[in-house]
Write a protein that holds these residues in place. Structure first.
Motif, PDB file in Angstrom:
ATOM      1  N   LYS A 111     -31.410   4.210  19.591  1.00 23.32           N
ATOM      2  CA  LYS A 111     -31.745   3.619  18.297  1.00 23.32           C
ATOM      3  C   LYS A 111     -32.872   4.401  17.622  1.00 23.32           C
ATOM      4  N   ILE A 112     -33.888   4.734  18.395  1.00 21.39           N
ATOM      5  CA  ILE A 112     -35.037   5.463  17.870  1.00 21.39           C
ATOM      6  C   ILE A 112     -34.632   6.873  17.454  1.00 21.39           C
ATOM      7  N   ALA A 125     -34.798   8.291  13.717  1.00 13.50           N
ATOM      8  CA  ALA A 125     -35.614   9.480  13.454  1.00 13.50           C
ATOM      9  C   ALA A 125     -34.795  10.545  12.740  1.00 13.50           C
ATOM     10  N   GLN A 126     -33.541  10.695  13.126  1.00 16.14           N
ATOM     11  CA  GLN A 126     -32.686  11.673  12.461  1.00 16.14           C
ATOM     12  C   GLN A 126     -32.469  11.290  10.995  1.00 16.14           C
ATOM     13  N   GLU A 127     -32.257  10.009  10.745  1.00 15.64           N
ATOM     14  CA  GLU A 127     -32.088   9.552   9.369  1.00 15.64           C
ATOM     15  C   GLU A 127     -33.365   9.770   8.558  1.00 15.64           C
ATOM     16  N   ALA A 128     -34.509   9.463   9.149  1.00 18.33           N
ATOM     17  CA  ALA A 128     -35.787   9.634   8.452  1.00 18.33           C
ATOM     18  C   ALA A 128     -36.052  11.104   8.157  1.00 18.33           C
ATOM     19  N   ALA A 129     -35.776  11.971   9.132  1.00 22.99           N
ATOM     20  CA  ALA A 129     -35.971  13.407   8.914  1.00 22.99           C
ATOM     21  C   ALA A 129     -35.051  13.892   7.804  1.00 22.99           C
ATOM     22  N   GLY A 130     -33.856  13.355   7.756  1.00 20.57           N
ATOM     23  CA  GLY A 130     -32.919  13.713   6.695  1.00 20.57           C
ATOM     24  C   GLY A 130     -33.431  13.309   5.330  1.00 20.57           C
ATOM     25  N   ASP A 141     -27.941  15.123   7.644  1.00 19.36           N
ATOM     26  CA  ASP A 141     -28.682  14.506   8.743  1.00 19.36           C
ATOM     27  C   ASP A 141     -28.671  12.984   8.637  1.00 19.36           C
ATOM     28  N   GLN A 142     -28.819  12.487   7.427  1.00 19.17           N
ATOM     29  CA  GLN A 142     -28.811  11.040   7.227  1.00 19.17           C
ATOM     30  C   GLN A 142     -27.457  10.444   7.597  1.00 19.17           C
ATOM     31  N   VAL A 143     -26.403  11.098   7.169  1.00 23.09           N
ATOM     32  CA  VAL A 143     -25.055  10.610   7.466  1.00 23.09           C
ATOM     33  C   VAL A 143     -24.795  10.664   8.968  1.00 23.09           C
ATOM     34  N   ALA A 144     -25.201  11.760   9.609  1.00 25.02           N
ATOM     35  CA  ALA A 144     -24.987  11.903  11.051  1.00 25.02           C
ATOM     36  C   ALA A 144     -25.724  10.807  11.815  1.00 25.02           C
ATOM     37  N   GLY A 145     -26.953  10.535  11.441  1.00 26.29           N
ATOM     38  CA  GLY A 145     -27.717   9.480  12.099  1.00 26.29           C
ATOM     39  C   GLY A 145     -27.077   8.120  11.902  1.00 26.29           C
TER      40      GLY A 145
END
Length: 57
Positions: free
Chosen positions: A6-7, A11-16, A38-42
């Protein structure tokens, strides 16, 4: 869903989101697109974890 997954996904979405914003500010379309990916992948990973959780119940 494990808390670690989950974290990582969040984090991947936030970095995106950060990459996308920096790309917008610097007029760098490649960075902006990378951030969106990155947001979509997360998000997809997060949804996959939810599906796995649903079947575990």
């Amino acid at each position: 869903m494990s808390a670690v997954d989950k974290i990582k996904n969040a984090a991947q979405e936030a970095a995106g989101k950060v990459k996308e914003a920096v790309g917008e500010k610097t007029d760098n379309r490649d960075l902006q697109a990378e951030g969106q990916r990155d947001q979509v992948a997360g998000d997809v990973k997060q949804r996959g974890e939810h599906v796995k959780d649903a079947f575990k119940r």
